[in-house]
Motif scaffolding. Sequence first.
Motif: not given
Length: 273
Positions: A86-100
């Motif tokens: 869950e923390a990894d998923l949150q990290a992607v959401a916060e740091r990758d501007p490409a995700i929708k």
Amino acid sequence: MPKLEVVTAKPSLWLELRHAAEDAARAEPHLGSLLNAAILSHGDLAGALSFQIARKLGDAELAAMSVREVCRSAFAADPAIVAAAEADLQAVAERDPAIKSLLQPFLYFKGYQALQAWRVAHWLWTQGRETLAFHFQSRISELFQVDIHPAARMGSGLFLDHGTGIVIGETAVVGDEVSMLHAVTLGGTGAERGDRHPKIGRGVLLGAGAKVLGNITIGDYAKVASGSVVLKPVPAGCTVAGVPARLVNCPTDATPARTMDHTLADIVYDFVI
């Protein structure tokens, strides 16, 4: 009497992922079966994650149902694995501007998927089930081009951006909140055995193609520039660049792994483009 402010609690990542899957199923009916099987038919992140890992890693030698059983056993025995996912998923959401939405990393980003499958492999290793752990490692490498030894130690809140070509050795340690891009290597410097791989501190940013070699420490919140070869320890909060890498900026950005800022200090640029 002053008007009370109504504060709406942020939904959990699991509910956010479910809502994204529901929206996607309505917008793209052709993917309805996948979205239902991978996310909507499950009651929590652990169930969905076990299905997703099994869907990817299952093959003729180890059926998807068997992979799923292994994953569910790991999650039940050590809930911290799911918390880290869950923390990894949150990290992607916060740091990758490409995700929708959270759907992209959960369903399609091989950096995220490889890391979650590795967490199960690492659990197997700690249980003395080394052969099955190596089988997971092999499948992860084949599928995602991410090769992490199951004995390595990895923190939570990690972001493996793109993932392709990442190699992490047996005695490597990666702290919490680290971000690394494709083609990063945390390797050794020879054929010696024992503790021979890097120790990466909290919040470190490892740029694309960075090579950190040997039993050296990269201090907390340091930054390794893309394409650098690091052979000596890096102090906390500093930036290194070059081949071999040299200190170019101390201190650097306070939280480089979160900002994903790959630029260097102006003093480094002694030429004009």
